[in-house]
Design a protein around this motif. Structure first.
Motif, PDB file in Angstrom:
ATOM      1  N   LEU B 150       0.834  -1.193   0.000  1.00  0.00           N
ATOM      2  CA  LEU B 150       0.000   0.000   0.000  1.00  0.00           C
ATOM      3  C   LEU B 150       0.869   1.243   0.000  1.00  0.00           C
ATOM      4  N   THR B 151       0.429   2.299  -0.667  1.00  0.00           N
ATOM      5  CA  THR B 151       1.228   3.525  -0.710  1.00  0.00           C
ATOM      6  C   THR B 151       1.361   4.131   0.676  1.00  0.00           C
ATOM      7  N   THR B 152       0.316   4.024   1.505  1.00  0.00           N
ATOM      8  CA  THR B 152       0.439   4.618   2.840  1.00  0.00           C
ATOM      9  C   THR B 152       1.458   3.879   3.680  1.00  0.00           C
ATOM     10  N   THR B 153       1.418   2.562   3.653  1.00  0.00           N
ATOM     11  CA  THR B 153       2.344   1.830   4.517  1.00  0.00           C
ATOM     12  C   THR B 153       3.764   1.925   3.989  1.00  0.00           C
ATOM     13  N   VAL B 173      24.566  -2.986   7.673  1.00  0.00           N
ATOM     14  CA  VAL B 173      23.382  -3.672   7.170  1.00  0.00           C
ATOM     15  C   VAL B 173      22.909  -2.964   5.906  1.00  0.00           C
ATOM     16  N   LYS B 174      22.563  -3.725   4.886  1.00  0.00           N
ATOM     17  CA  LYS B 174      22.050  -3.130   3.655  1.00  0.00           C
ATOM     18  C   LYS B 174      20.540  -3.247   3.636  1.00  0.00           C
ATOM     19  N   ILE B 175      19.886  -2.185   3.165  1.00  0.00           N
ATOM     20  CA  ILE B 175      18.432  -2.165   3.170  1.00  0.00           C
ATOM     21  C   ILE B 175      17.902  -2.327   1.751  1.00  0.00           C
ATOM     22  N   LEU B 176      17.045  -3.338   1.601  1.00  0.00           N
ATOM     23  CA  LEU B 176      16.470  -3.676   0.304  1.00  0.00           C
ATOM     24  C   LEU B 176      14.955  -3.484   0.408  1.00  0.00           C
ATOM     25  N   VAL B 177      14.349  -2.817  -0.570  1.00  0.00           N
ATOM     26  CA  VAL B 177      12.901  -2.602  -0.512  1.00  0.00           C
ATOM     27  C   VAL B 177      12.215  -3.129  -1.762  1.00  0.00           C
ATOM     28  N   LEU B 182       6.314   0.041  -4.895  1.00  0.00           N
ATOM     29  CA  LEU B 182       7.663   0.599  -4.806  1.00  0.00           C
ATOM     30  C   LEU B 182       8.260   0.838  -6.185  1.00  0.00           C
ATOM     31  N   THR B 183       9.091   1.860  -6.252  1.00  0.00           N
ATOM     32  CA  THR B 183       9.824   2.138  -7.489  1.00  0.00           C
ATOM     33  C   THR B 183      11.270   2.403  -7.126  1.00  0.00           C
ATOM     34  N   GLN B 184      12.165   2.335  -8.119  1.00  0.00           N
ATOM     35  CA  GLN B 184      13.573   2.669  -7.895  1.00  0.00           C
ATOM     36  C   GLN B 184      13.667   4.100  -7.382  1.00  0.00           C
TER      37      GLN B 184
END
Lengths: 298, 219
Positions: B150-153, B173-177, B182-184
């Motif tokens: 969701l865009t809000t979360t 730590v590397k953060i991956l989403v 989601l977009t780049q």
């Protein structure tokens, strides 16, 4: 009430689907989408009723009681699994209180959150029991129509069975479709035609396609055409106004009310009897969609 | 090696008991446990990833393949630990759907693909608070993977990154989403280290991030 809904559809009347109350409460009442909707409705009863009333005023013939998240497995994600009855009964009652004479209170069974065996670990009995658990408070709360939406068509079929075992109310069975390289399919990979035929076989009175990735432009007409080829039941189509983007911290849906309304005649000509907008469709979207449907009825 | 190809093929078709049988047979035949892992199980799951990305396989089949993978791993895991005792597989990935969001299918697929590639994965579930992400990251993960539908979360991803910063974990730590909304561009805006558009592309992205950390992700 119950016989009139199906009678009207079978007489060829066109209707406007329920408004997506879960996103309208964000747009109109500032509810953040975090937290559980069922709980929010329980804690904000006046605001919820106001939104349902507004959807009727916008032209919706069906009133969404906002119960789609009240399945026990979904509630369990919030530690609220003992609230199935309370949340569902209250929401249904609240909706009924504001439902006009010629409109219908609709209870929704939403995505269960689990997968059936063998791919997942949910048994038939667990599915059936969780659906039954939701239908009972809907009936007690005064529901007119039961609507089921699942990613897995087979879960819709189980819920239709539970509904038909418990009452004689009309049942709307809905699939969620995604267009891809190999056609329009559910998340489980079932083609639109097969998924639609399966719901007719499963006993749905009305068959729908909602949400997913079906664009109101193009995809929606193609989807309705496939559904029309696959069954003889009245059809419902309710796409999202595109996928929301976050622009300057605000949610913006790409398809405007005017753009969406322009598509509705196409959906109807392809065979749809009930038209609407899903997640993100605003009251304005619903008003314009309703205007098209009314003009076609007259 | 024929038997390894047979393991891969049966895994691709979700035949869990056949996979168990063939894994055991391969070991009894003297095939090295790492070869069974790479040439049999991981090879099979790689094929699954490609077929899924190309829409030749769908979700239920992927889930069945994952079960077949788990069945094979149940036999290999104790043997791998024994063989590699003293050497540690250093890479651990923590996954979770952010607070307020209960959508899990995408995250679960990512978990399947990463386990299928041989990584250690801890799945925190859905509706995961920033505190839980920080705790899991502090507990020895190299990559924190966050999912939202969701865009809000999606907004809470920024909060999570700030929480990881405050806990002094950035750099370690590397953060991956990821997730449908989601977009780049959004990933860059919030300062994530990486973005993967789908479960199929996540394995390569994870390897890239682990290389940035100079972490050994192979035995």
């Amino acid at each position: 009430m119950q016989s009139s809904f199906l009678e009207r559809l079978n007489d060829g009347e066109l209707m406007v689907a329920d408004g997506p109350v879960h996103t309208i409460v964000e747009q109109e009442k500032g509810r953040a989408l975090e937290g559980h909707l069922g709980e929010w409705i329980f804690d904000n009863q006046d605001d919820f009723q106001a939104v349902v009333k507004a959807t009727y005023a916008a032209g919706c013939d069906l009133g969404h009681a906002g119960t789609q998240g009240n399945g026990r497995y979904r509630l369990a994600d919030y530690g609220l699994e003992d609230k199935v009855y309370e949340f569902t009964f209250t929401a249904t009652q609240l909706t009924k209180e504001v439902t006009p004479e010629n409109c219908y209170v609709m209870g929704t069974i939403g995505i269960s959150g689990r997968f059936l065996e063998p791919a997942g670990d949910m048994t038939f009995d667990e599915a059936y029991d969780s659906f039954k658990e939701q239908i009972i408070p809907m009936i007690d709360g005064g529901v007119d129509v039961i609507r089921i939406v699942e990613n897995d068509t087979e879960q819709v079929v189980i819920a239709i069975k539970a509904a038909n075992d418990l009452c004689d109310l009309p049942v709307i069975g809905q699939n969620v479709f995604y267009p891809g390289k190999r056609g329009i399919r559910t998340l489980m990979g079932v083609e639109a035609k097969a998924a639609t035929a399966r719901l007719e076989e499963g006993g749905a009175d009305v068959i729908g396609a909602v949400c997913g990735d079906i664009s109101p432009m193009g995809d929606a007409i193609a989807t309705v055409k496939e559904m029309r080829q696959a069954c003889d039941k009245p059809l419902l189509i309710k796409p999202n106004p595109g996928m929301a983007e976050l622009i300057d911290d605000q949610m913006v849906w790409p398809v405007t009310p005017e753009e969406m309304a322009k598509e509705v005649l196409g959906w109807i000509d392809a065979g749809a009897s009930i038209a609407g907008g899903c997640c993100g469709a605003s009251l304005e979207h619903l008003k314009l969609i309703s205007a098209v449907v009314r003009s076609k009825n007259n | 090696m024929e038997i390894l190809e047979a393991i891969a093929e049966n895994l691709r078709f979700g035949e869990a008991s056949k996979v168990e049988e063939l894994v055991q047979a391969a070991l009894d035949d003297g095939v090295d446990v790492d070869d069974v892992l790479q040439g049999g199980l991981i090879s099979g799951m790689t094929t699954v990833g490609i077929l899924f990305r190309d829409e030749e396989m769908f979700l239920p089949e992927v889930m069945l393949s994952a079960k077949a993978m788990d069945a094979g791993m149940a036999i290999l895991e104790p043997l791998l630990l024994l063989k590699h005792s003293g050497k540690k597989k250093e890479a651990k990935i923590v996954l979770g759907t952010v607070v307020g969001d209960v959508h899990s299918i995408g995250k679960n697929l990512v978990g399947i693909m990463l386990k299928g590639a041989g990584f250690e994965v801890e799945d925190l579930g859905v509706n995961v608070s920033p505190e839980k992400f920080v705790e899991a990251a502090a507990g020895g993960a190299q990559i924190v993977g966050m999912s939202a539908l969701l865009t809000t979360t999606m907004r809470s991803m920024k909060t999570n990154i700030e929480a990881l910063d405050s806990a002094g974990l950035r750099g370690k730590v590397k953060i991956l989403v990821g997730g449908a909304v989601l977009t780049q561009k959004y990933a860059d805006e919030i300062g994530a280290d990486g973005y993967a558009p789908d479960a199929g592309s996540v394995v390569d992205k994870v390897k890239e991030l682990l290389e940035q950390l100079n972490v050994n992700y192979l035995y």
